[in-house]
Write an enzyme that holds these catalytic residues in place. Sequence first.
Site, PDB file in Angstrom:
ATOM      1  N   GLU A 132       0.865  -1.191   0.000  1.00 55.41           N
ATOM      2  CA  GLU A 132       0.000   0.000   0.000  1.00 55.41           C
ATOM      3  C   GLU A 132       0.897   1.235   0.000  1.00 55.41           C
ATOM      4  O   GLU A 132       2.093   1.120   0.310  1.00 55.41           O
ATOM      5  CB  GLU A 132      -0.884   0.000   1.248  1.00 55.41           C
ATOM      6  CG  GLU A 132      -1.809  -1.201   1.305  1.00 55.41           C
ATOM      7  CD  GLU A 132      -2.752  -1.183   2.507  1.00 55.41           C
ATOM      8  OE1 GLU A 132      -2.670  -0.233   3.332  1.00 55.41           O
ATOM      9  OE2 GLU A 132      -3.565  -2.114   2.607  1.00 55.41           O
ATOM     10  N   GLY A 136       4.869  -1.243   3.017  1.00 53.84           N
ATOM     11  CA  GLY A 136       5.562  -2.141   2.094  1.00 53.84           C
ATOM     12  C   GLY A 136       6.178  -3.286   2.864  1.00 53.84           C
ATOM     13  O   GLY A 136       5.531  -4.317   3.098  1.00 53.84           O
ATOM     14  N   SER A 137       7.412  -3.081   3.340  1.00 56.55           N
ATOM     15  CA  SER A 137       8.085  -4.141   4.112  1.00 56.55           C
ATOM     16  C   SER A 137       7.288  -4.508   5.355  1.00 56.55           C
ATOM     17  O   SER A 137       7.200  -5.678   5.731  1.00 56.55           O
ATOM     18  CB  SER A 137       9.475  -3.668   4.559  1.00 56.55           C
ATOM     19  OG  SER A 137      10.210  -3.185   3.475  1.00 56.55           O
ATOM     20  N   ASP A 241       6.642 -16.828  -0.122  1.00 57.52           N
ATOM     21  CA  ASP A 241       7.770 -17.747  -0.303  1.00 57.52           C
ATOM     22  C   ASP A 241       7.850 -18.214  -1.756  1.00 57.52           C
ATOM     23  O   ASP A 241       8.938 -18.237  -2.351  1.00 57.52           O
ATOM     24  CB  ASP A 241       7.601 -18.948   0.639  1.00 57.52           C
ATOM     25  CG  ASP A 241       8.619 -20.029   0.361  1.00 57.52           C
ATOM     26  OD1 ASP A 241       9.820 -19.758   0.553  1.00 57.52           O
ATOM     27  OD2 ASP A 241       8.221 -21.128  -0.058  1.00 57.52           O
ATOM     28  N   GLY A 243       6.585 -16.668  -4.399  1.00 58.00           N
ATOM     29  CA  GLY A 243       6.950 -15.511  -5.220  1.00 58.00           C
ATOM     30  C   GLY A 243       8.450 -15.221  -5.134  1.00 58.00           C
ATOM     31  O   GLY A 243       9.110 -14.917  -6.138  1.00 58.00           O
ATOM     32  N   ARG A 269      34.303  -7.646 -29.715  1.00 59.92           N
ATOM     33  CA  ARG A 269      34.880  -6.296 -29.590  1.00 59.92           C
ATOM     34  C   ARG A 269      36.404  -6.370 -29.476  1.00 59.92           C
ATOM     35  O   ARG A 269      36.930  -7.109 -28.645  1.00 59.92           O
ATOM     36  CB  ARG A 269      34.299  -5.623 -28.339  1.00 59.92           C
ATOM     37  CG  ARG A 269      34.799  -4.225 -28.086  1.00 59.92           C
ATOM     38  CD  ARG A 269      34.184  -3.246 -29.058  1.00 59.92           C
ATOM     39  NE  ARG A 269      34.576  -1.871 -28.736  1.00 59.92           N
ATOM     40  CZ  ARG A 269      34.200  -0.828 -29.436  1.00 59.92           C
ATOM     41  NH1 ARG A 269      33.428  -0.965 -30.499  1.00 59.92           N
ATOM     42  NH2 ARG A 269      34.608   0.387 -29.102  1.00 59.92           N
ATOM     43  N   GLN A 338      29.570  -2.333 -18.004  1.00 59.74           N
ATOM     44  CA  GLN A 338      30.970  -1.886 -18.058  1.00 59.74           C
ATOM     45  C   GLN A 338      31.704  -2.548 -19.232  1.00 59.74           C
ATOM     46  O   GLN A 338      32.430  -1.888 -19.980  1.00 59.74           O
ATOM     47  CB  GLN A 338      31.657  -2.252 -16.725  1.00 59.74           C
ATOM     48  CG  GLN A 338      32.962  -1.532 -16.474  1.00 59.74           C
ATOM     49  CD  GLN A 338      32.746  -0.063 -16.170  1.00 59.74           C
ATOM     50  OE1 GLN A 338      31.654   0.353 -15.803  1.00 59.74           O
ATOM     51  NE2 GLN A 338      33.785   0.733 -16.338  1.00 59.74           N
ATOM     52  N   ILE A 339      31.508  -3.831 -19.391  1.00 58.24           N
ATOM     53  CA  ILE A 339      32.179  -4.569 -20.480  1.00 58.24           C
ATOM     54  C   ILE A 339      31.739  -4.034 -21.843  1.00 58.24           C
ATOM     55  O   ILE A 339      32.536  -3.965 -22.788  1.00 58.24           O
ATOM     56  CB  ILE A 339      31.879  -6.089 -20.361  1.00 58.24           C
ATOM     57  CG1 ILE A 339      32.627  -6.673 -19.154  1.00 58.24           C
ATOM     58  CG2 ILE A 339      32.241  -6.847 -21.645  1.00 58.24           C
ATOM     59  CD1 ILE A 339      32.234  -8.088 -18.777  1.00 58.24           C
ATOM     60  N   GLU A 365       9.469  -8.774  -3.326  1.00 63.36           N
ATOM     61  CA  GLU A 365       9.292 -10.058  -2.588  1.00 63.36           C
ATOM     62  C   GLU A 365      10.154 -10.104  -1.335  1.00 63.36           C
ATOM     63  O   GLU A 365      10.786 -11.112  -1.036  1.00 63.36           O
ATOM     64  CB  GLU A 365       9.611 -11.272  -3.477  1.00 63.36           C
ATOM     65  CG  GLU A 365       8.821 -11.388  -4.737  1.00 63.36           C
ATOM     66  CD  GLU A 365       7.312 -11.357  -4.536  1.00 63.36           C
ATOM     67  OE1 GLU A 365       6.853 -11.606  -3.411  1.00 63.36           O
ATOM     68  OE2 GLU A 365       6.613 -11.040  -5.503  1.00 63.36           O
TER      69      GLU A 365
END
Length: 385
Positions: A132, A136-137, A241, A243, A269, A338-339, A365
């Site tokens: 809501e 949350g948590s 659980d 999820g 590359r 980054q690569i 979750e």
Amino acid sequence: MTLTDPAPATRTADRVTDRTSARAFVDTHVVPYADVYDRAGRVPEDLLQRVAEAGLWAPFLPPGSGGAGMDLVTLGEVHEEVGRGCSSLRSLLTVHTMVSWTVQRWGTPAQRERWTTLLGSGQVLGAFCLSEPGAGSDTSGITTTAAESGGGWVLNGVKTWTTGGQRADLFLVFARTAASIGAFLVPREAPGVRVRPIHDMLGTRASMLAEISFDDVVLGPDALLGPSGFTAGMVLTGTLDLGRYSVAAGSLGILQACLEASSGYAARRRVGGSALRELPLIQAKLSDMVTDARAARLLVAEAGRLKDAGESATLMATWVAKYFASTAAVRHAAEAVQIHGANGCSPDYPVARLYRDAKVMEIIEGSNEIQRITIAGQAEREKTT
Ligand SMILES: Cc1cc2nc3c(=O)[nH]c(=O)nc-3n(C[C@H](O)[C@H](O)[C@H](O)COP(=O)(O)OP(=O)(O)OC[C@H]3O[C@@H](n4cnc5c(N)ncnc54)[C@H](O)[C@@H]3O)c2cc1C
């Protein structure tokens, strides 16, 4: 490329029963279009239909209820493959899985009769409404109420960040009752239900999030899942659980996608006359991706094995798997960008999307802070018992 998936329908060949068929489905129908969906902010109807034809919505349901009786180890592998292709689609599968499994596990015979085949076949799509604006948590803070009235219920409140809310037909809504917190099945078309789309999230941008408000929504007595007062602990723990298990698998899928994209790019590359992949610093990044992907895969499989065995130790195994896989996905998605250098920051390569999607995995979750608190608490209990 348009939002319509132009791949030819191969209905029989597309039936997903295991990792191999999931991989083929995802490589054909998902991977080539995931960036298009991300930019459009939605997964198109024809892909949702293909997912239904592949039997992917709820394959763990029994045959006869639209499922294939798939075990949860295999379901984890399938969700890893879908997550490799598109976290938005995997998120839609996750919440639909949570709703379908909850109805199957805790529904009355009448509720199962009414909903499971529709959910299993994907004719009805489910969404999970717990969070809501103010809670949350801390789920104990939810303020949506379900008041008993005339033998049924009247629902009032607002849920937010509902994955698939723009598209779902059936909402699994957690609401405060006089006794505790109950789980209610609320059809989208019930009078008083309003859906407000949420756009432009950081990641999983095609997962069709919505805020759902319930304004004096009148529900029958059959809307409540499980006996009154029972749901708070069991349904919420069990549903979250499952999820979380799906998100752990999906995070691993992101990590695998980062590895595949990075090793391909590093082979093509060239810098200073040699391929990127020949440079020790790049090799170090790729070897860490390989190592963490293998470790995450073992953790997810272990959580799935414990679920299939019906062992409560699966809760801890799933917390660990989700925590490990999501943090590894974020770390390696950053390295994948980054690569790729500037290309990694562009819309022409999938790694920018993978990077944004990975970050979401650390929040949903059960955020990773909550996971760490829970893992430490359980480890302490295991030491003392
Ligand atoms: C893309 C997306 C999809 C989502 N889909 C759904 C859905 O389908 N259904 C649904 O119900 N919800 C959904 N959510 C909401 C999600 O479950 C919540 O965002 C999550 O539970 C965290 O809650 P919050 O955002 O309110 O953060 P808060 O609870 O406000 O926390 C804010 C920060 O504080 C930290 N924190 C909180 N408590 C503690 C503590 N005790 N100690 C240390 N740190 C703490 C958190 O980890 C977080 O970093 C979705 C969210 C996103 C981003």
